[in-house]
Structure formats: structure tokens, C-alpha cells
Scaffold this motif. Structure first.
Motif, short mmCIF file in Angstrom:
data_model
loop_
_atom_site.label_atom_id
_atom_site.label_comp_id
_atom_site.label_asym_id
_atom_site.label_seq_id
_atom_site.Cartn_x
_atom_site.Cartn_y
_atom_site.Cartn_z
N UNK A 1 -7.35 -0.32 -0.72
CA UNK A 1 -6.55 0.33 0.31
C UNK A 1 -5.59 -0.58 1.05
N UNK A 2 -5.64 -1.88 0.81
CA UNK A 2 -4.76 -2.79 1.52
C UNK A 2 -3.37 -2.81 0.89
N UNK A 3 -2.35 -2.96 1.75
CA UNK A 3 -1.00 -3.12 1.23
C UNK A 3 -0.81 -4.57 0.79
N UNK A 4 0.38 -4.90 0.30
CA UNK A 4 0.63 -6.23 -0.24
C UNK A 4 0.38 -7.30 0.82
N UNK A 5 0.85 -7.07 2.03
CA UNK A 5 0.64 -8.03 3.11
C UNK A 5 -0.84 -8.23 3.38
N UNK A 6 -1.58 -7.10 3.37
CA UNK A 6 -3.02 -7.17 3.61
C UNK A 6 -3.74 -7.95 2.53
N UNK A 7 -3.33 -7.75 1.27
CA UNK A 7 -3.95 -8.50 0.17
C UNK A 7 -3.70 -9.99 0.31
N UNK A 8 -2.46 -10.35 0.68
CA UNK A 8 -2.14 -11.77 0.88
C UNK A 8 -2.97 -12.35 2.02
N UNK A 9 -3.11 -11.59 3.10
CA UNK A 9 -3.90 -12.04 4.25
C UNK A 9 -5.36 -12.29 3.86
N UNK B 1 -11.01 4.55 15.59
CA UNK B 1 -10.83 4.34 14.15
C UNK B 1 -10.50 5.63 13.40
N UNK B 2 -10.62 6.78 14.03
CA UNK B 2 -10.22 8.03 13.37
C UNK B 2 -8.72 8.02 13.08
N UNK B 3 -7.96 7.17 13.77
CA UNK B 3 -6.53 7.07 13.56
C UNK B 3 -6.18 6.02 12.50
N UNK B 4 -7.18 5.31 12.01
CA UNK B 4 -6.93 4.19 11.10
C UNK B 4 -6.62 4.68 9.69
N UNK B 5 -5.72 3.97 9.04
CA UNK B 5 -5.46 4.19 7.61
C UNK B 5 -6.62 3.59 6.81
N UNK B 6 -6.63 3.86 5.50
CA UNK B 6 -7.66 3.31 4.63
C UNK B 6 -7.67 1.79 4.68
N UNK B 7 -6.48 1.20 4.67
CA UNK B 7 -6.38 -0.25 4.71
C UNK B 7 -6.90 -0.84 6.01
N UNK B 8 -6.62 -0.17 7.13
CA UNK B 8 -7.10 -0.64 8.43
C UNK B 8 -8.62 -0.52 8.52
N UNK B 9 -9.16 0.55 7.94
CA UNK B 9 -10.63 0.70 7.91
C UNK B 9 -11.25 -0.41 7.07
#
Length: 241
Positions: free
Chosen positions: A162-170, A130-138
Motif C-alpha cells: 500500500x505504500x507509494x514510491x516515496x513510502x517505499x524509499x522511506x 485512523x479511519x481517515x487514513x489511506x492504506x499506505x498510512x495504515x
């Protein structure tokens, strides 16, 4: 419909005047409840009390009829939560982080871990540290962790942070799916008012430590062009009062 959450005269005031003052509220099972308010209004304080992170000065919260103060284990047995920041052990993979949390739940196995990773769109990143994860992935991992025990109530503080648009929709789709198909109750705090409008079926607004209004989203939208306009109106009206 039974009560998932009951706030009874809940009070927690700090020396700087912030906190929660005499909060009374009922959230019914299966509701997606949006908890809105300006910064410092008391939203996170209320959610921390709900999850036992801090103690109230006065009053109580009951979750499915069990008191947070007197029956904490019973009250929290059906709760998943994400408060403030999604933390993880950065030297472990996403799967290993969930595996570590699963030790607290005897009924959670590898199949459930994989299900939660799939629900939050992390399957292809399951074995990355998870050290490689973006804020949204975390954030996705934090939500997966909250889902792990298949809770009846999810308490989420800024779940779309921290989620992008796709993440918010999901996440909007996931919340609606769990509410409608499994009767899962959600108590959500967020500053992303448009997403709250599209996700939550009832809204409460807290201002200056007090709950100033509670209404159904569909009723709000009959009288206002958007939840944002309703929110601004309530803040200005109650701020003057």
C-alpha cells in the motif's frame, strides 16, 4: 555473530497440503533476511509460528536462543512484528493507537511514541483518527507500532503493502539505518522483489512448503541480472524437481 532466529525442523501442514515442511534455517543478528515464495508457499505460516499465532505440528523456532514453544515470553521480549494486515482502532488517532500499545511496554513513553511516528513519516498525522487514513498510512502506523518497543528483531509480512514510491524509499532507508546503526535484525516477506533486492542482504526461497534455496544477495547478483531472474529460475528448477 550470534543467531537471531533458528528454525529447527519446523513443520506445519494443513489438510490442503499447504504450510511448512521441515524448515531449517539460521538468521544471524543484524541481517536483513528476505523470505520469498509464491502465494501459498508457506511464508505467512512460518511467520505466524514465529510470533506464536499458531503452533507447529513438529519442530521449533528459537529467537535469540529462546524457544517459542517453551520460553514464549522471553523469546518475544525483543520482537516487533507486522503480520498480514496493519489493523488499528479507527476511532482513535495515530498517537492514541500507539499509546494503547505502549501500555504493554513499561519503558515506552510519549517521547518514544513521537519518535516512532517521526521514523515512519506520520508526525503531521499524529492526531488524526485512523479511519481517515489511506492504506499506505495504515501500513506506516503498523510499522510504527512494530518499532515501538525498540525491538532487536522485526518480523515484517509485506511491509511495503500500500505504500507509494516515496513510502517505499522511506521504509528501505529505515530498514537499512536500523540494521547498520543499531544491529536490528529483519525477517521480511514480500512480493516486491526489486525492493527485497535493494534491502535484504540474504535471501531464502520457499516453494511448495519447503525451503529450496538460501543465498547472499551479492552472490545472487553475480550470477543473475536481478533477484527476479534468480527467483524465477529457482521456482522453475525446483518446481520441475
Amino acid at each position: 555473530m550470534s543467531h537471531a532466529i533458528e528454525f529447527n525442523h519446523l513443520t506445519k501442514l494443513y489438510t490442503n497440503g499447504r504450510g511448512i515442511d521441515d524448515l531449517n534455517l539460521i538468521v544471524k543478528q543484524g541481517e536483513v533476511f528476505g523470505f520469498l515464495g509464491p502465494n501459498g508457499a508457506g511464508k505467512t505460516t512460518a511467520m505466524k509460528i514465529m510470533t506464536g499465532l499458531i503452533k507447529p505440528t513438529f519442530g521449533d523456532v528459537k529467537i535469540f536462543g529462546a524457544s517459542i514453544q517453551e520460553q514464549f515470553v522471553q523469546a518475544m521480549s525483543h520482537v516487533g512484528c507486522l503480520i498480514e494486515t496493519a489493523e488499528s482502532f479507527q476511532y482513535l488517532t495515530a498517537y492514541e493507537n500507539l499509546q494503547l500499545s505502549a501500555r504493554y511496554y513499561p519503558h515506552v513513553n510519549g517521547k518514544r511514541i513521537s519518535e516512532c511516528l517521526e521514523l515512519t513519516g506520520l508526525t503531521k498525522f499524529a492526531h488524526e483518527k485512523t479511519k481517515k487514513f489511506s492504506l499506505g498510512m495504515k501500513q506506516r502506523l503498523g510499522i510504527a507500532n512494530a518499532l515501538l518497543s525498540n525491538p532487536k528483531l522485526l518480523i515484517l509480512d509485506e511491509p511495503l503493502n500500500g505504500l507509494d514510491v516515496e513510502g517505499m524509499l522511506d521504509m528501505r532507508h529505515l530498514i537499512k539505518k536500523l540494521s547498520q546503526e543499531q544491529g536490528t535484525t529483519f525477517f521480511i516477506s514480500s512480493h516486491l522483489i526489486h525492493d527485497v533486492e535493494l534491502t535484504c542482504n540474504r535471501i531464502g526461497i520457499v516453494l511448495n512448503s519447503r525451503l529450496v534455496s538460501v543465498d547472499h544477495t551479492e552472490d545472487i547478483l553475480r550470477n543473475f541480472s536481478s533477484l527476479e531472474h534468480y527467483f524465477v529460475n529457482e521456482v522453475e528448477r525446483n518446481g520441475r524437481a
